[in-house]
Each structure stands twice: as structure tokens, then as C-alpha cells.
Write a protein that holds these residues in place. Sequence first.
Motif, PDB file in Angstrom:
ATOM      1  N   THR A  96       0.620  -1.533  -0.023  1.00  0.00           N
ATOM      2  CA  THR A  96      -0.479   0.667  -0.335  1.00  0.00           C
ATOM      3  C   THR A  96       0.629   1.517  -0.271  1.00  0.00           C
ATOM      4  O   THR A  96       2.085   1.300   0.224  1.00  0.00           O
ATOM      5  CB  THR A  96      -1.060  -0.076   1.043  1.00  0.00           C
ATOM      6  N   THR A 136       0.206   6.007  -0.451  1.00  0.00           N
ATOM      7  CA  THR A 136      -0.268   7.495  -0.311  1.00  0.00           C
ATOM      8  C   THR A 136       0.439   7.919  -1.621  1.00  0.00           C
ATOM      9  O   THR A 136       2.304   8.407  -0.899  1.00  0.00           O
ATOM     10  CB  THR A 136      -0.083   8.254   0.831  1.00  0.00           C
ATOM     11  N   LYS A 180      -4.697  13.675  -2.291  1.00  0.00           N
ATOM     12  CA  LYS A 180      -4.189  12.526  -2.477  1.00  0.00           C
ATOM     13  C   LYS A 180      -4.557  11.220  -3.246  1.00  0.00           C
ATOM     14  O   LYS A 180      -5.473  11.513  -3.536  1.00  0.00           O
ATOM     15  CB  LYS A 180      -4.264  12.109  -0.760  1.00  0.00           C
ATOM     16  N   GLU A 226      -4.316   6.841  -3.225  1.00  0.00           N
ATOM     17  CA  GLU A 226      -3.968   6.174  -2.684  1.00  0.00           C
ATOM     18  C   GLU A 226      -3.824   4.284  -3.246  1.00  0.00           C
ATOM     19  O   GLU A 226      -5.096   4.912  -3.772  1.00  0.00           O
ATOM     20  CB  GLU A 226      -4.307   6.210  -0.921  1.00  0.00           C
TER      21      GLU A 226
END
Length: 220
Positions: free
Chosen positions: A90, A92, A182, A184
Motif C-alpha cells: 500500500t 499514498t 491524495k 492512495e
Amino acid sequence: MASCQSLTSSLIKVSGDFLDRYQDFRKEAAKVFVDVIIPGSGSSQKELNKLIDSALDLQTDLFKSYGVITGEGSGKIGARDLIIPTKKVTGTLIATERTFIVAPSPFDKVIVTIKKTDGKAGADICVCAKYATDKQEQFNKKEKSIQKGKDSDGDEARFVLADMAEKITTIHLVHKGFPTDKFEYTVQVEGEFSEEKMKELAGPTPVKHGSGAVRPTTKV
């Protein structure tokens, strides 16, 4: 815009040092494919799992020799090193970019999937395959974008690269949108053995196929 990223001379050197080990691994994998996996014997899945474990160990050892721990660099900037397979990483982006370096591939095909999970921003993405040589010659380059806006949450950019044995992959993501928005995302990297390539590597030995046998998937 996203672009092909340069590799360090240290990584190129270590990859060259590991070339014999990669070639030995693939020769062994070819033998297992011809003798066990392609005929579809009862131990096919077990033997394939062993090959995958060996591939993971090989890539991990290479990164250790390079002086990094696989997956380190979990912050929001800087390069991060990955192995194949990587199920999910993951990240961002907020007015920034990110580079992932994938270890030289023990597999014939590499599949990279970037998925947007949240945010108003989008991203330009470049996936680049390179030969592990001092000249860093480009083997393949593919570019895609995920659009800005909340409507693009859940969108994916999928890249399929063939003939990837011993090639190094870079994944470059660049934020696009307002600086405060952002992006993500998740990164997934998969690998596949090619039965055709395995047969070629094993040589012209005749193969007897089992009757009605179920073969395991070669994708990891």
C-alpha cells in the motif's frame, strides 16, 4: 510524467553476480516442469510450490547482497524494493512520486497491477523492464494513467510483460492533481512460468502427458 527509472551500479553488479544462480534455478525449474508439472502428476502442485519458494529465496538473497531488506522504504517517498510475487503493497501520493524496484525476474512473465483505493488525485504510471547490464538497456516500457476524481476509486492499471527472465522492473508513479489531494493505491506483482520456455530450456526430451490430469496454475 512518469518515466523509466535509473538503477544503481551496485544493483547492476549484484544482479550480474547472481546471473549463474538465476540460470541454474531456471534449468532446475525446466526439469521439474518437463518431468512433473506438465505431465500433471499427483505431486505437481507441491513441486511448483517448491519452485516458488526457491524463487523467493533467490530474490531475497540478491537484495541482501545489495544491502537492502526486501520491502524496506515503507515511507511515502524514496525507492522501495519488491520481489515476485508481491501480493499487496500500500502507498499514498500527495504532491509527490514513488519508485518501486522489482528484483530480477526468475519468471517468464511479470504482471504489475496498480489499483487506486481512495483520494481525489490521479497518477501517471510507467513500468519499465531493463537488462541487468552496465548500460541499463531498456527491454520494454509501458505507460498508463489513473484519472483524477473520486469516480476513479477502484480503477486499475495492469501491465503484462513477457520474456522477463532475469530482467529488472521499475515502477514509477507520479501524482497528478491538486497538491493537497491524495492518491492512495496498492501495488501487486505476479509472475508466471511459460511452459513453452520451460520445454525449450529442458531440451528436446519427449514428454508423456498424463490422462485427464489436472495441472497447477503457473501464476504466482
